[in-house]
Design a protein around this motif. Structure first.
Motif, short mmCIF file in Angstrom:
data_model
loop_
_atom_site.label_atom_id
_atom_site.label_comp_id
_atom_site.label_asym_id
_atom_site.label_seq_id
_atom_site.Cartn_x
_atom_site.Cartn_y
_atom_site.Cartn_z
N ILE A 117 47.13 117.34 67.16
CA ILE A 117 47.17 118.72 66.67
C ILE A 117 48.47 118.88 65.87
O ILE A 117 49.56 118.64 66.38
N PHE A 118 48.31 119.30 64.62
CA PHE A 118 49.44 119.51 63.71
C PHE A 118 49.69 121.02 63.65
O PHE A 118 48.77 121.78 63.33
N LEU A 119 50.93 121.44 63.94
CA LEU A 119 51.23 122.88 64.07
C LEU A 119 52.45 123.30 63.26
O LEU A 119 53.53 123.52 63.84
N PRO A 120 52.32 123.42 61.95
CA PRO A 120 53.47 123.91 61.18
C PRO A 120 53.65 125.42 61.36
O PRO A 120 52.67 126.16 61.39
N PHE A 121 54.90 125.85 61.50
CA PHE A 121 55.18 127.29 61.56
C PHE A 121 55.01 127.88 60.16
O PHE A 121 55.39 127.26 59.16
N ARG A 122 54.49 129.11 60.10
CA ARG A 122 54.45 129.83 58.82
C ARG A 122 55.85 130.34 58.48
O ARG A 122 56.55 130.76 59.41
N ILE A 156 50.85 123.97 55.20
CA ILE A 156 49.62 124.67 55.61
C ILE A 156 48.63 124.72 54.45
O ILE A 156 47.47 124.31 54.57
N ASP A 157 49.10 125.21 53.30
CA ASP A 157 48.20 125.24 52.12
C ASP A 157 47.78 123.84 51.73
O ASP A 157 46.65 123.60 51.32
N ASN A 158 48.73 122.90 51.83
CA ASN A 158 48.40 121.53 51.43
C ASN A 158 47.24 120.96 52.24
O ASN A 158 46.30 120.39 51.68
N VAL A 159 47.31 121.12 53.56
CA VAL A 159 46.27 120.50 54.41
C VAL A 159 44.95 121.27 54.29
O VAL A 159 43.88 120.69 54.38
N ARG A 160 45.02 122.57 53.99
CA ARG A 160 43.77 123.32 53.77
C ARG A 160 43.09 122.84 52.48
O ARG A 160 41.87 122.77 52.40
N ARG A 161 43.89 122.51 51.48
CA ARG A 161 43.33 122.08 50.18
C ARG A 161 42.90 120.62 50.24
O ARG A 161 41.86 120.24 49.71
N HIS A 162 43.71 119.80 50.87
CA HIS A 162 43.49 118.34 50.89
C HIS A 162 43.69 117.90 52.35
O HIS A 162 44.84 117.70 52.77
N PRO A 163 42.62 117.80 53.14
CA PRO A 163 42.79 117.68 54.59
C PRO A 163 43.12 116.27 55.09
O PRO A 163 42.54 115.80 56.06
N HIS A 205 46.46 131.21 62.66
CA HIS A 205 47.33 132.00 63.54
C HIS A 205 48.46 132.55 62.68
O HIS A 205 48.92 131.85 61.78
N GLU A 206 48.89 133.79 62.96
CA GLU A 206 49.91 134.40 62.07
C GLU A 206 51.25 133.67 62.11
O GLU A 206 52.00 133.68 61.14
N LEU A 207 51.55 133.02 63.24
CA LEU A 207 52.84 132.33 63.37
C LEU A 207 52.69 130.81 63.21
O LEU A 207 53.45 130.17 62.49
N ARG A 208 51.71 130.24 63.90
CA ARG A 208 51.63 128.79 63.98
C ARG A 208 50.18 128.31 63.98
O ARG A 208 49.58 128.08 65.05
N PRO A 209 49.58 128.20 62.78
CA PRO A 209 48.20 127.70 62.72
C PRO A 209 48.11 126.27 63.24
O PRO A 209 49.12 125.55 63.27
N ARG A 210 46.90 125.89 63.64
CA ARG A 210 46.69 124.55 64.23
C ARG A 210 45.65 123.79 63.42
O ARG A 210 44.56 124.31 63.15
N PHE A 211 45.97 122.59 63.07
CA PHE A 211 44.98 121.68 62.48
C PHE A 211 44.66 120.61 63.52
O PHE A 211 45.58 119.93 64.01
#
Ligand SMILES: Cc1cc2nc3c(=O)[nH]c(=O)nc-3n(C[C@H](O)[C@H](O)[C@H](O)COP(=O)(O)O)c2cc1C
Length: 186
Positions: A33-38, A43-50, A103-109
């Motif tokens: 589980i990858f959890l970057p803080f906002r 976050i945008d990078n992994v959503r665009r290119h997973p 998540h508003e603070l720390r989304p999870r991939f």
């Protein structure tokens, strides 16, 4: 309490370059589980290119340098995904993000392992490297922690650096200590 792997993650920027930073990945069975803080470009990078790589640096100056604005990262192309890994890594994994939990603070991939490889033999632990890692994490939490705690932890960690550091660890320690001193205006 999850097992957390402290490592260097590379994600692909929109312009084709790579965003490389230290993060802790949580183990969940065979998944990570990858959890970057906002906010984080990752976050945008992994959503665009997973696809992302995680690399264990053999030189802790990579960790300290990335947190202190130094150009310390040499990368090579990943084996199976469109990504890069650290050149001097002891080992790396190539991951695919298969689920996103916003998540508003720390989304999870949630990520599956596409490929993993060892590059150098792992032959033991070094206390100064561990101390630099702890100090590096501390240096990203200065606004959240009381100064006495930071000073106390740095004093304790310095013991291992003074006993066990080689030149690379000593240099990395100096970069983190400078960053912390600058934060407090010392
Ligand atoms: C060993 C280590 C682990 C870290 N783990 C995380 C993490 O899991 N999530 C996070 O957002 N930041 C983590 N950080 C802090 C980030 O590396 C640091 O804030 C970095 O500047 C984030 O870059 P970004 O804002 O571009 O995401 C960690 C730092 C270190 C040294």
């Amino acid at each position: 309490m999850p097992f957390i792997l402290e490592t260097i993650v590379a994600t692909k920027n929109a312009d084709g370059t790579f965003h490389v930073r230290p993060y802790g990945l949580h183990k969940d069975g065979d998944a990570w589980i990858f959890l970057p803080f906002r906010p984080s470009p990752a976050i945008d990078n992994v959503r665009r290119h997973p696809f992302l790589t995680v690399s264990a640096p053999s030189d802790v100056r990579v960790i300290a340098g990335l947190l202190t604005g130094r150009d310390v990262v040499a990368t090579v192309p990943a084996d199976r995904i469109d990504g890069v890994r650290l050149q001097g890594t002891t080992g790396h994994m190539e991951l695919e993000a298969v689920a996103f939990d916003d998540h508003e603070l720390r989304p999870r991939f949630r990520c599956r392992v596409v490929h993993e490889a060892a590059h150098r033999p792992f032959v033991g632990f070094n206390r100064a490297q561990a101390a630099v890692l702890e100090a590096a994490i501390l240096s990203t939490r200065l606004t959240m922690l009381p100064r006495e705690k930071v000073d106390g932890e740095m004093a304790y960690l310095r013991i291992a650096v003074e006993k066990c550091a080689g030149p690379e660890e000593a240099e990395a320690w100096g970069w983190i200590a400078e960053k912390i001193a600058a934060h407090y205006g010392d």
